[in-house]
Structures are given as structure tokens and as C-alpha cells.
Design an enzyme around this catalytic site. Structure first.
Site, PDB file in Angstrom:
ATOM      1  N   GLU A 164      16.582 -34.198  21.427  1.00  0.00           N
ATOM      2  CA  GLU A 164      15.504 -35.187  21.373  1.00  0.00           C
ATOM      3  C   GLU A 164      14.396 -34.857  22.373  1.00  0.00           C
ATOM      4  O   GLU A 164      13.211 -35.092  22.109  1.00  0.00           O
ATOM      5  CB  GLU A 164      16.059 -36.587  21.657  1.00  0.00           C
ATOM      6  N   THR A 212       6.462 -38.415  17.215  1.00  0.00           N
ATOM      7  CA  THR A 212       6.936 -39.281  18.292  1.00  0.00           C
ATOM      8  C   THR A 212       6.171 -39.033  19.585  1.00  0.00           C
ATOM      9  O   THR A 212       5.777 -39.977  20.285  1.00  0.00           O
ATOM     10  CB  THR A 212       8.440 -39.056  18.528  1.00  0.00           C
TER      11      THR A 212
END
Length: 315
Positions: free
Chosen positions: A130, A183
Site C-alpha cells: 500500500e 489515492t
């Protein structure tokens, strides 16, 4: 029986769940990636095939490769693994595409090695993937993917993940308009400080939402699915967001908000029929805007990542 190859389902996830920015997440059951993971004698991670998305095969540039390498380094494992990644969650969709890859590989490796790692350790490794994807090692998507159900990340450093009770009749509806919001970009537009008044409102909603989950109090869940901090900023990036939310609520949804960093929009409902109605209402708005999109309805996946029986990859 010793296994040298397994195939796993890696679920899509909804992060934040309105008032739980960076701490709450849930796993879906109807949409997710598939991965094939096999042991090799050569050390490291080799990605042999990716379908569904144009993503790097180089392990150091792929979230699955980075997460897997972090795990092998921590275990001081001298062998290696080959990966096939079959992407069914679109990158930048806001329903945990990178998390599915990062969590799926570490979960699969753990199975093939006889489960030497705890779920919390697997989350730590997946967070490294991530970090590559968004610049921040957040756990709100990988935690529900690995633990299943609804999770609360009480702390990221040190990591502390809490399983939250999932009401039996809770269903999620998701619409994904075919626009991409990265993101990393969506985090850049957020404020770095908030007022005390906004914080108090958000904390109240978060505490009440978790209480609603445990009590299976759908009215309390509905009152608590409010985000006064992130949604007003991120929603301007999503065409038709306000009308989509209005129509979902009119169709009977308990609440509606942005899934992760968007552009996917989710609603939660009591019962599958209401969730289907909410999905249709949300989809209708995007159709009127001539925006191609996908729509999903799913119960909450309390199992998380799971083994897929049989060989090969489904179409």
C-alpha cells in the site's frame, strides 16, 4: 499434504465507511481478484502473468511483489514464489485494488509455508504494498481483506487491528464510475488540520457506528454514516455524487458515501432487496450522466481472502 501451488480469491474492500477515515474497512464478497501462488527454488518473487490490468511485472514495482518480498525478508526465507495476478478490481477504483494484490500474496505465501505468521503480521507486510501504491502504509483496506468482515485499525504504529461485529442483514451496494482517482492525488487535496467541532462530530459518529454494528441497530448505523471532514472535499471529484447519495437514501439505504478515495460510491442497507434497489438508483444517476460504470451488490464477506478449489482461473 504439502501444497506447492494455491489459487486464492482476494476481495474488494470499502475503506473509511464514511466517518472512519483511515481506520474502518469492510470486505466484499461479490467482487475481487484471483491469484495463483506457487513455490519455486529460486529466491525472491517472480510475477509471471498479469491479466485484466496493465501493471508492472517487476516485483519491486508491483504492490504484490513488494508485499511478498517484505514477508520473505522478515522470515529470512531462502526460496521464492511465482505469482499470477488476475485483476478483476480496476486500479484506481476506490475498492481496494492494490490492497487485494498486496494482501492476497502474503496470505497465500503464509498458507504454503504452513502459516508461520499471524494475521496482524500479514497486514504489516501488505501495508508495504500500500505504501508503494499511495505513499502511505495504511491498513484500512488490507486489514478487512485479511481478517474478513469489518475491521478497525486502532493504531498503525504499532499496528493494532480490531475485529468489529458484522450485522447479519447488512449489505453493501457499490457503483464505480469509469474515471480514475489515484489515492495519492486524492490525499493531497485533504486538509491537514480540522476544527475541534468537526472532530467531535466525527468521533461521535464513529463511536456510534461501531456501537450500531455490535447492537445490530440499523437506525443507529444510519444516523452515524456521516462524514463531515473528508467527503465534502473529495466528493467534488466525483460527477453526480450528491444526486447519487440522495437517490440511494431515497431507495432505502441506511447511508451513502465515498469508498476509499473514490471514485466508487457505496451505500449500506438492511437486507439484500433494499441493497439492490439502492444500487439501481445509484446506477441510474450515472447512466443519465452518460458515465460508464460497474455496479455491485454484496453481503459483507466475513471470511476475507479464501482458497479457490480447482485449477485454472475463472473467466
Amino acid at each position: 499434504m504439502i501444497q506447492n501451488e494455491i489459487k486464492v480469491f482476494c476481495p474488494a474492500t470499502i475503506a473509511n465507511i464514511s466517518c472512519g477515515f483511515d481506520v474502518l474497512g469492510l470486505a466484499l464478497g461479490s467482487v475481487g481478484d484471483e491469484m495463483v501462488i506457487r513455490k519455486t527454488e529460486l529466491p525472491g518473487i517472480v510475477i509471471t502473468r498479469i491479466t485484466g490490468q496493465d501493471l508492472p511485472l517487476e516485483a519491486q514495482k508491483n504492490v504484490a511483489g513488494v508485499a511478498g518480498l517484505a514477508m520473505l525478508e522478515s522470515l529470512n526465507y531462502q526460496g521464492g514464489f511465482e505469482l499470477e495476478i488476475h485483476k478483476k478490481i480496476k486500479a484506481g477504483s476506490g475498492i481496494g485494488s492494490s490492497a487485494a494484490s498486496a494482501s492476497g500474496v502474503v496470505w497465500g505465501i503464509n498458507q504454503l509455508l504452513g502459516e508461520p505468521c499471524t494475521e496482524e503480521q500479514l497486514v504489516r507486510f501488505a501495508m508495504e504494498g500500500e505504501k508503494l501504491a499511495s505513499g502511505t502504509p495504511h491498513a484500512d483496506n488490507v486489514a478487512p481483506a485479511i481478517y474478513g468482515g469489518i475491521t478497525l485499525v486502532r493504531s498503525s504504529d504499532p499496528l493494532d487491528v480490531v475485529r468489529i461485529h458484522c450485522p447479519s442483514e447488512l449489505y453493501a451496494s457499490v457503483v464505480h464510475p469509469h474515471i480514475e482517482i489515484k489515492t495519492a492525488d486524492s490525499r493531497k487535496i485533504l486538509r491537514t488540520s480540522i476544527s475541534l467541532a468537526d472532530g467531535i462530530r466525527q468521533w461521535g459518529n464513529l463511536g456510534a457506528l461501531i456501537a450500531g454494528f455490535y447492537k445490530e441497530d440499523y437506525a443507529l448505523i444510519s444516523r452515524s454514516l456521516e462524514d463531515h471532514i473528508i467527503e465534502p472535499i473529495r466528493s467534488i471529484l466525483i460527477p453526480g455524487f450528491d444526486e447519487i447519495k440522495q437517490q440511494a437514501l431515497a431507495a432505502g439505504a441506511l447511508g451513502c458515501g465515498i469508498s476509499g478515495s473514490g471514485p466508487s460510491i457505496f451505500s449500506l442497507s438492511k437486507g439484500e432487496e433494499t441493497a439492490q434497489n439502492a444500487a439501481r438508483a445509484m446506477s441510474d444517476v450515472l447512466s443519465k450522466l452518460d458515465l460508464e460504470h460497474d455496479a455491485y451488490v454484496s453481503g459483507i464477506n466475513t471470511e476475507g481472502i479464501k482458497l479457490i478449489t480447482g485449477k485454472g482461473v475463472s473467466p
